[in-house]
Scaffold this motif. Sequence first.
Motif, PDB file in Angstrom:
ATOM      1  N   PRO A  88      31.509  20.427 -18.240  1.00 20.68           N
ATOM      2  CA  PRO A  88      30.330  20.954 -17.560  1.00 20.68           C
ATOM      3  C   PRO A  88      29.439  21.723 -18.529  1.00 20.68           C
ATOM      4  O   PRO A  88      29.938  22.383 -19.453  1.00 20.68           O
ATOM      5  N   PRO A  89      28.105  21.664 -18.347  1.00 19.40           N
ATOM      6  CA  PRO A  89      27.198  22.284 -19.319  1.00 19.40           C
ATOM      7  C   PRO A  89      27.425  23.781 -19.489  1.00 19.40           C
ATOM      8  O   PRO A  89      27.306  24.301 -20.604  1.00 19.40           O
ATOM      9  N   ARG A  90      27.763  24.477 -18.424  1.00 19.81           N
ATOM     10  CA  ARG A  90      27.963  25.916 -18.569  1.00 19.81           C
ATOM     11  C   ARG A  90      29.133  26.215 -19.507  1.00 19.81           C
ATOM     12  O   ARG A  90      29.092  27.151 -20.294  1.00 19.81           O
ATOM     13  N   ASP A 159      34.339  32.946 -16.810  1.00 16.91           N
ATOM     14  CA  ASP A 159      32.894  32.848 -16.683  1.00 16.91           C
ATOM     15  C   ASP A 159      32.288  34.209 -17.010  1.00 16.91           C
ATOM     16  O   ASP A 159      32.973  35.235 -16.994  1.00 16.91           O
ATOM     17  N   ALA A 275      23.267  27.266 -18.617  1.00 21.26           N
ATOM     18  CA  ALA A 275      23.095  26.456 -17.413  1.00 21.26           C
ATOM     19  C   ALA A 275      23.979  26.993 -16.289  1.00 21.26           C
ATOM     20  O   ALA A 275      24.961  27.685 -16.532  1.00 21.26           O
ATOM     21  N   GLN A 276      23.620  26.686 -15.064  1.00 20.68           N
ATOM     22  CA  GLN A 276      24.435  27.060 -13.916  1.00 20.68           C
ATOM     23  C   GLN A 276      25.245  25.837 -13.488  1.00 20.68           C
ATOM     24  O   GLN A 276      24.676  24.829 -13.092  1.00 20.68           O
ATOM     25  N   SER A 277      26.538  25.925 -13.596  1.00 16.16           N
ATOM     26  CA  SER A 277      27.377  24.811 -13.133  1.00 16.16           C
ATOM     27  C   SER A 277      28.805  25.294 -13.044  1.00 16.16           C
ATOM     28  O   SER A 277      29.100  26.468 -13.229  1.00 16.16           O
ATOM     29  N   GLU A 278      29.683  24.349 -12.769  1.00 17.12           N
ATOM     30  CA  GLU A 278      31.110  24.646 -12.830  1.00 17.12           C
ATOM     31  C   GLU A 278      31.477  25.026 -14.266  1.00 17.12           C
ATOM     32  O   GLU A 278      30.711  24.759 -15.200  1.00 17.12           O
ATOM     33  N   THR A 281      36.394  20.985 -15.567  1.00 19.82           N
ATOM     34  CA  THR A 281      36.640  19.789 -14.776  1.00 19.82           C
ATOM     35  C   THR A 281      38.135  19.543 -14.733  1.00 19.82           C
ATOM     36  O   THR A 281      38.865  19.978 -15.618  1.00 19.82           O
TER      37      THR A 281
END
Lengths: 358, 151, 141
Positions: A88-90, A159, A275-278, A281
């Motif tokens: 994920p981008p974050r 995070d 970025a905002q994401s998970e 994965t």
Amino acid sequence: MLKTVIPFGPQHPVLPEPLHLQLTVEDEVITEAIPALGFVHRGLEMLAHIRDFHQVTQVVERVCGICSMIHAMCYCQGIEAIMGIEVPPRATFLRTIWSELHRMHSHLLWLGLFADSFGFESLFMQLWKIREKVLDLNEATTGNRIIVSVNLIGGVRRDLAPEQISWILAELAEVEQDINRLGSTLLTDYTVKKRTVGKGVITKDKAFELGLAGPTLRASGVCQDMRMLGYAAFDELDFEPVVETEGDCHARSKVRFREVRQSIDLIRQALSRIAQSEIRTKVKGRPQGETVCRVEQPRGELFYYIKADGTKNLERLRIRTPTFANIPALLSILPGMWLSDVPVAVLSIDPCISCTER
Amino acid sequence: MFKKLIQKARVKSPWLLHYDCSSCNGCDIEVLACLTPVYDIERFGIINVGNPMHADILLVTGTVNYRSRKVLLNLFNQMPDPKLVVAIGTCALSGGIFREAYNVIGGVDKVIAVDVYVTGCPAKPEAIIDGVTLGLNRFTQRKEGKKAHAR
Amino acid sequence: MRDEVISVSPDNLVGAVAKLKVEGYRFVTLSCMQGDVNTVVILYHFDKDLVLKHLRVRVPADGPLPSITAVYFAAFLVENEIQDLFGLRFSGLAVDYERTLYLDGGEVKVTPFCKYTVAKIQGDEAKSLPASADRHSTGGS
């Protein structure tokens, strides 16, 4: 003149690590230097045959305690490339931020030790004082000061909260101010220059031929930085490698000093574009295939060769660390030097012996 | 009376010798961090020295491998009595994550007798300082004539 | 692997490496791994402008393989490492540690990464080996 062999290390006040050099000296001038390794060799690559490939992430972190996060990042990127996992981008941004924090603390550590090697103890203390701020950032964001264990195959473990981001920016501003204050001493002071300028010169061609890596290579005028490959989120950041051309000890300290400031800049960019994401994965299945993964460690190019055969253990994990590539530089610069300049020259390549021997 | 004075001086100003057996550097730089302004171990009168014959306390980080074993024994035997050994980090305690690797003997206590164990991977500077000061108490308690020994 | 891999025979190895040097490649490292029972596979990695090129060489497990230290001096460390860990021999090494770079005699008696050799020694003379050798041979294979 009689030739004398002087052992340097493994336990030496200048080096926190057991590097051993056999120095053949004539009068006070070195004619030959032969490194002896093996004091830190543990056989870590072997553990990849015993442990589960997820667990190896924690093993490779202990290749080197100083740049542990970057080792784990490189390993995870390699496995992700084999298994075709999209991170994920974050998570890529978070990896970038933490790897740059590691670069900052490693460079500050080195600059301090380097100052200590030519007997400038107060500068050593000042630089390490700044470094503690960076370690506080590590501790607050990941839970540990040095071996942060944030990487997982497929993402990261932790995070950043919005209030943490503003706090990091405030701390970085302080760190930057402190570094700029010391910059003039480190780069222009008469005593410092006396000990470093013109010492241990490696020309551009020689550096390339010896296959050097990282700041040692860039100080000789070769523009090569693995971050130019654009792994993690580096392709989305504005980034220009730091290059100096003199190739002496002073140039090497200049490169690292400028890279600390560059890292501050990169972290700021990453924090503003995050970025905002998970952040992770799910990983299913087992890796099969082989790959080469390269990232830029504080000391230079880190090279992982991973071969997996579809079982839970890897078939081969090969780690080539930057110091391993930089040791030939020592053999080339030490002959002809004064014995009293040896600590400065040895430290100028930023030796990390536990990386070298694994 | 003279003995008492020496005893007192030793506890108030112990000198450290640090040896990195085959550590990953994590604990080593934390040992060094203890010497720098934020933690400042010198306020206990502790100085880091490079010569084993000057040292009272041996700080060992990392697992022992076959080659560094000899160096460790060498350093330990050169140190004057009474001496104290502090093992720092999980690797120095048991071998830690490396205990299955082929070139690893195990913890420091397989080679020399250890007085204080400091846990953590890497051990935090606070823990290291705590371990050293705990060891200093051992100095005061240790009976006359009892010597540390190599295994 | 995404990068170019060229298979080379041991005889042509030094020539192929010298050609890469003329083309301006930087030596990165060697990766060695066990092929099958009698062979070892070595990958030679080179880099030019951030693009990698690999040479793949398959050699008998006991070698000898010509050393490339005459072309790239920097290879001496990694070739010594392979001598230590895989038991392969390089001929013409610039600085030869005689298999004592990491492991001295009397310490770890077997070449640790050679799973097949380890198994063989374990069967024949397991009793004469130190405890550590048994331990890693079971773990390694």
